[in-house]
Design an enzyme around this catalytic site. Structure first.
Site, PDB file in Angstrom:
ATOM      1  CG  HIS A  52      -2.227  -0.934   1.090  1.00 10.23           C
ATOM      2  ND1 HIS A  52      -1.961  -2.246   0.981  1.00 10.23           N
ATOM      3  CD2 HIS A  52      -3.389  -0.858   0.947  1.00 10.23           C
ATOM      4  CE1 HIS A  52      -3.284  -2.750   0.881  1.00 10.23           C
ATOM      5  NE2 HIS A  52      -4.102  -1.707   0.813  1.00 10.23           N
ATOM      6  CG  HIS A  63       1.850  -3.572   6.701  1.00 10.54           C
ATOM      7  ND1 HIS A  63       2.935  -4.115   6.082  1.00 10.54           N
ATOM      8  CD2 HIS A  63       1.028  -3.246   5.526  1.00 10.54           C
ATOM      9  CE1 HIS A  63       2.694  -4.510   4.868  1.00 10.54           C
ATOM     10  NE2 HIS A  63       1.389  -4.175   4.546  1.00 10.54           N
TER      11      HIS A  63
END
Length: 214
Positions: free
Chosen positions: A130, A179
């Site tokens: 991302h 993450h």
């Protein structure tokens, strides 16, 4: 002024390379980052009722979100601006950047945080796709938008909105517990290097086409 801008670009690319290499080596060596714990703790103060907002933001860096935005951007570039080189450049840069991200993930093989994932994930952790692909895509869009502007204030506005969007997308990956912060930082570093390489190639071909028309 242009030479000064190029000078700062080279500095930022070098800094991004240092950050990307440093984090990659430490992650591959399974070393622990103090910044992961500190930033993760900081994000725990974000209220849970904001999770739907961050889920929406995180979609803008996902394949589906980027695909929808890309469709709009390509229609604008191809049908309205007739900017075929720009359309090809942003499509290739984003697609190839995504493949490079997959290769880096497989090479470094960092597992996701051992927390409850608040968003769906199906790949390894470092670097954040991302962050890397999102920066490549949205930064390139901003560059193409700014390219046709003369107002310095308008350019600053585009840059500010783009940076804010990317920071929120990056933060969403940590807030949603999919993450580590260093995944996002590393993703931004790799993404910046990739998009600047892409812009360099795009500019080369653009100048070549313009010279051929003269």
């Amino acid at each position: 002024m242009k030479n000064k801008g190029n000078y700062f670009t080279y500095i930022f690319v070098c800094l991004a390379a240092i950050i990307a290499i440093y984090i990659s080596i430490k992650v591959a060596a399974k070393e622990i980052f103090w910044i992961d714990a500190k930033l993760a703790d900081l994000f725990t103060y974000v209220p849970d009722n904001l999770n739907p907002f961050f889920l929406l933001l995180t979609e803008l860096g996902d394949k589906k979100g980027i695909g929808i935005v890309a469709l709009v951007v390509l229609v604008w570039l191809l049908l309205i601006k007739r900017h075929f080189l720009g359309a090809a450049a942003i499509a290739l840069s984003t697609a190839l950047g995504n493949e490079v991200n997959k290769l880096l993930k497989d090479l470094i093989a960092r597992q996701r945080p051992e927390l409850e994932h608040l968003a769906q994930v199906d790949s390894l952790s470092f670097p954040s796709g991302h962050a890397m692909v999102g920066l490549t895509f949205y930064f390139f869009i901003a560059y193409l938008v700014i390219e046709g502007m003369e107002s310095a204030a308008a350019k600053r506005m585009v840059v500010t909105v783009t940076v804010l969007l990317l920071l929120l997308i990056g933060a969403s990956r940590v807030i949603l517990q999919v993450h580590y912060p260093t995944d996002v930082i590393g993703g931004f570093a790799f993404g910046y290097i990739w998009v600047m390489m892409s812009i360099f190639i795009y500019t080369f071909f653009k100048n070549k086409l313009e010279n051929n028309r003269k």
